[in-house]
Design a protein around this motif. Structure first.
Motif, PDB file in Angstrom:
ATOM      1  N   GLY A 451      41.365  25.087  40.493  1.00 43.87           N
ATOM      2  CA  GLY A 451      41.604  25.435  41.885  1.00 43.87           C
ATOM      3  C   GLY A 451      41.445  26.917  42.135  1.00 43.87           C
ATOM      4  N   ILE A 452      41.355  27.255  43.413  1.00 41.98           N
ATOM      5  CA  ILE A 452      41.108  28.652  43.784  1.00 41.98           C
ATOM      6  C   ILE A 452      42.310  29.540  43.458  1.00 41.98           C
ATOM      7  N   ALA A 453      43.491  29.145  43.930  1.00 43.87           N
ATOM      8  CA  ALA A 453      44.694  29.940  43.663  1.00 43.87           C
ATOM      9  C   ALA A 453      44.970  30.027  42.171  1.00 43.87           C
ATOM     10  N   GLY A 454      44.757  28.900  41.468  1.00 46.79           N
ATOM     11  CA  GLY A 454      44.963  28.886  40.013  1.00 46.79           C
ATOM     12  C   GLY A 454      43.986  29.799  39.298  1.00 46.79           C
ATOM     13  N   GLY A 455      42.734  29.857  39.803  1.00 48.56           N
ATOM     14  CA  GLY A 455      41.737  30.732  39.189  1.00 48.56           C
ATOM     15  C   GLY A 455      42.104  32.199  39.339  1.00 48.56           C
ATOM     16  N   PHE A 456      42.544  32.583  40.533  1.00 49.32           N
ATOM     17  CA  PHE A 456      42.981  33.967  40.744  1.00 49.32           C
ATOM     18  C   PHE A 456      44.184  34.302  39.866  1.00 49.32           C
ATOM     19  N   MET A 457      45.124  33.361  39.778  1.00 51.18           N
ATOM     20  CA  MET A 457      46.325  33.607  38.976  1.00 51.18           C
ATOM     21  C   MET A 457      45.972  33.728  37.497  1.00 51.18           C
ATOM     22  N   LEU A 458      45.086  32.849  36.998  1.00 49.80           N
ATOM     23  CA  LEU A 458      44.682  32.913  35.595  1.00 49.80           C
ATOM     24  C   LEU A 458      43.993  34.244  35.294  1.00 49.80           C
ATOM     25  N   THR A 459      43.142  34.700  36.203  1.00 47.61           N
ATOM     26  CA  THR A 459      42.469  35.982  36.009  1.00 47.61           C
ATOM     27  C   THR A 459      43.489  37.116  35.912  1.00 47.61           C
ATOM     28  N   GLY A 460      44.494  37.082  36.794  1.00 44.80           N
ATOM     29  CA  GLY A 460      45.550  38.085  36.737  1.00 44.80           C
ATOM     30  C   GLY A 460      46.323  38.042  35.439  1.00 44.80           C
ATOM     31  N   VAL A 461      46.587  36.840  34.942  1.00 45.68           N
ATOM     32  CA  VAL A 461      47.317  36.682  33.675  1.00 45.68           C
ATOM     33  C   VAL A 461      46.493  37.225  32.506  1.00 45.68           C
ATOM     34  N   VAL A 462      45.183  36.942  32.511  1.00 43.68           N
ATOM     35  CA  VAL A 462      44.303  37.441  31.445  1.00 43.68           C
ATOM     36  C   VAL A 462      44.290  38.968  31.443  1.00 43.68           C
ATOM     37  N   LEU A 463      44.182  39.561  32.618  1.00 46.55           N
ATOM     38  CA  LEU A 463      44.202  41.023  32.717  1.00 46.55           C
ATOM     39  C   LEU A 463      45.553  41.592  32.282  1.00 46.55           C
ATOM     40  N   THR A 464      46.629  40.879  32.597  1.00 50.08           N
ATOM     41  CA  THR A 464      47.965  41.304  32.161  1.00 50.08           C
ATOM     42  C   THR A 464      48.063  41.280  30.643  1.00 50.08           C
ATOM     43  N   GLY A 465      47.466  40.266  30.034  1.00 48.35           N
ATOM     44  CA  GLY A 465      47.443  40.185  28.575  1.00 48.35           C
ATOM     45  C   GLY A 465      46.735  41.381  27.957  1.00 48.35           C
TER      46      GLY A 465
END
Length: 489
Positions: A451-465
Motif C-alpha cells: 500500500g501507499i501509506a505502508g510504502g512511505f512508512m517502510l521507506t522511513g523505517v529503512v532510513l531510520t535504520g
C-alpha cells in the motif's frame, strides 16, 4: 575593444524584446483576425529560441561580472513585459562601466557538464514509457526500457571510475560527453523495441562515464577547505536539472517528438564538448594525470558515503513511485505530483546556493549527513499521512531540507576520505550506488504490495535504520578516540 558580458546581454535582450512584440502585435492578430495560426507557431518558436539565448546571456553575465542577484532577476522579469527589454537596456547602458569583469572560472564548465548529465536523466522520466509503447513495445518491455538506463548506467559509473584514475578525469569526461551526445542523436533511428533496447543500453552506459570523471575533476581542483560548499553548489545544478528536465521534455515531446527532445539535449552536449577543451588550461597535478598505482581502500568513511548515496536514491526511487499514486488516490490531478517534486527541488537549490552552504565547510560531514538522513526519514513517514494540499507542500519542503543536507555531506565525506589517485574509482562506485538505489527503491516497494501509506512508512523505517547504524559508528569512533587520547597521556 573587448565586449563586456553586459553587451551580449543587451543584444540578446533587444532580440528577445523585438520577438515578443512581433508575437503580440503581428503574429497573434494574424491568428485571430486573419485565420493564420501558423504565424504564431513560427513566431512563437523563434521567440522561444531567442528567449533561451537571452537566459543564457543572463547566466553568463551573472558569472562574469560583479553584480547582485537582483539584477539577474530583473533581467528575467522584464522579458515578460512588452517594451520591458528596451527600458531595461537603457539602464544597462548607463551602469555597464560600474561592473568589472571577473576571470572566467573553469569550474563553471564542469558544473554545466554535470547539469547536462542530470538533465539528460530527468528529461527521460515523463516520456520514455510512452515512447517505448509508440514503437510497439509491450507494457513489460516498456518497463524494462525505463529501468535499463539506470542498470547500464551503474556499469558505466564503475568503468569511468577505474579509467579516470588511469587516463585522467578530463579525458574520461570528454569521451563520455562525446559518446553520450552520439547516443542521444541515435534515438531518431529507433523504430522498433529491439533497437530501442540497444540504444537505451548504450545511452545508459555512456551516460555513466561522465559524472564520476566530472566530480573527480572538480574535487581535485578545489581547495580542501572549500570542498563542502563546492559540493553544495554542485548539488544546486543537479536540483535545477531535476526541476527543468521533466517539464522541458514533457512540453517539447507534446509539441514535437521524443527524439527531438534528446536531439536538443545532445546538441547541448556537443556545445559543452567544444567548451570543455578550455579545461586543458586547468592546472591538474602530475599524480592526477598519470596512471595511478595506489590501491583503492574501502575505509569506514568511504563505506558511509556509499551507503548514504544508496539510501538517498532509495528514498528518491520510493518517492517517484509512491507520490503520484498518493496524489491520485487523494483525487488531485497528476500535475500536482510534478509541482510537489519541483517544490522539494526548489528548496534544495536555494539552500545549496545561499550562504547556508558554508556550513558544509565547517561541520564534520558525518554530522550533517545524520541530520539529512533523519529529516528524510521523518518526511517519508509523514507524506503518507498527509491529505491536504498545504500539508503535502510543507512535507515536501521538509524533504528538500533533508536532501540539501545529505547530498553535499556524502560528497564531502567521500572527498575527505580518498586521495586524488583513487578518487575516480571512488566516485565510480559512489554513483553506481546512486543508480542501484533508484532501482531498488521503486522496484522493491512495487513488489511488496504493502500500500501507499505502508510504502512511505517502510521507506522511513529503512532510513531510520541507516541513521542508527551511522550514529553507532560515530559513537564508536568517538569512544575509540577518547581511549587513544587517554593512553597517550
Amino acid at each position: 575593444m573587448r565586449r563586456s558580458p553586459i553587451d551580449y546581454l543587451r543584444i540578446a535582450g533587444i532580440l528577445d524584446g523585438t520577438s515578443l512584440l512581433t508575437l503580440l502585435l503581428i503574429a497573434m492578430p494574424l491568428k485571430y483576425f486573419a485565420d493564420l495560426p501558423l504565424a504564431v507557431t513560427i513566431n512563437g518558436s523563434i521567440h522561444g529560441g531567442i528567449f533561451l539565448l537571452y537566459i543564457g546571456s543572463i547566466l553568463y553575465a551573472a558569472i562574469r561580472i560583479q553584480w547582485s542577484i537582483s539584477w539577474s532577476l530583473a533581467a528575467v522579469f522584464v522579458a515578460f513585459i512588452p517594451f520591458g527589454n528596451f527600458i531595461f537596456d537603457v539602464y544597462l547602458k548607463k551602469v555597464k562601466d560600474r561592473y568589472p569583469v571577473k576571470p572566467f572560472r573553469m569550474s563553471w564548465i564542469i558544473y554545466s557538464i554535470i547539469f547536462f548529465s542530470f538533465i539528460d536523466l530527468f528529461a527521460q522520466l515523463p516520456v520514455m514509457s510512452t515512447f517505448a509503447k509508440s514503437v510497439g513495445a509491450s507494457a513489460f518491455i516498456a518497463g524494462i526500457v525505463v529501468g535499463l538506463y539506470s542498470f547500464t548506467n551503474s556499469f558505466g559509473n564503475i568503468a569511468s571510475g577505474i579509467l579516470t584514475d588511469k587516463i585522467g578525469p578530463l579525458s574520461m569526461m570528454l569521451f563520455g560527453l562525446a559518446a553520450t551526445s552520439a547516443s542521444l542523436f541515435s534515438y531518431h533511428f529507433v523504430d522498433d523495441p529491439l533497437t530501442l533496447l540497444i540504444v537505451r543500453s548504450l545511452h545508459g552506459f555512456f551516460g555513466g562515464l561522465i559524472v564520476p570523471a566530472a566530480f573527480t575533476l572538480l574535487a581535485n581542483t578545489t581547495a580542501h577547505d572549500k570542498q563542502g560548499s563546492k559540493s553544495a553548489v554542485t548539488g544546486s545544478f543537479v536540483g535545477i536539472a531535476a526541476i527543468i528536465g521533466p517539464a522541458f521534455s514533457g512540453i517539447m515531446a507534446s509539441k514535437t517528438s521524443v527524439p527531438n527532445v534528446f536531439t536538443v539535449i545532445g546538441a547541448l552536449g556537443v556545445l559543452l564538448l567544444v567548451c570543455s577543451f578550455l579545461l586543458r588550461q586547468v592546472h591538474v597535478k602530475k599524480q592526477e594525470r598519470e596512471a595511478s598505482h595506489v590501491s583503492f581502500k574501502w575505509n569506514r568513511d568511504v563505506q558511509k558515503a556509499f551507503m548514504g548515496a544508496f539510501f538517498l536514491m532509495f528514498s528518491q526511487g520510493a518517492l517517484a513511485y509512491l507520490l503520484p499514486l498518493h496524489v491520485e488516490a487523494l483525487g488531485y490531478s497528476s500535475r500536482m505530483s510534478g509541482t510537489l517534486m519541483s517544490m522539494f527541488g526548489i528548496v534544495a537549490v536555494f539552500l545549496f546556493i545561499l550562504p547556508t552552504n558554508r556550513v558544509f565547510n565547517r561541520v564534520d560531514p558525518v554530522y550533517t549527513m545524520l541530520i539529512g538522513v533523519a529529516v528524510l526519514a521523518i518526511s517519508q513517514m509523514l507524506i503518507g499521512q498527509m491529505t491536504t494540499t498545504l500539508t503535502l507542500y510543507l512535507v515536501m519542503i521538509l524533504y528538500g531540507i533533508g536532501f540539501s543536507s545529505l547530498f553535499p555531506s556524502i560528497n564531502t565525506l567521500l572527498i575527505q576520505s580518498t586521495t586524488p589517485e583513487t578518487r575516480g574509482q571512488a566516485y565510480g562506485y559512489f554513483y553506481a550506488f546512486f543508480s542501484i538505489g533508484v532501482v531498488v527503491g521503486s522496484s522493491v516497494l512495487g513488489f511488496l504490495r504493502i500500500g501507499i501509506a505502508g510504502g512511505f512508512m517502510l521507506t522511513g523505517v529503512v532510513l531510520t535504520g541507516f541513521f542508527i547504524v551511522v550514529l553507532f559508528d560515530i559513537r564508536k569512533r568517538v569512544k575509540s578516540k577518547k581511549i587513544s587520547d587517554f593512553s597517550m597521556k
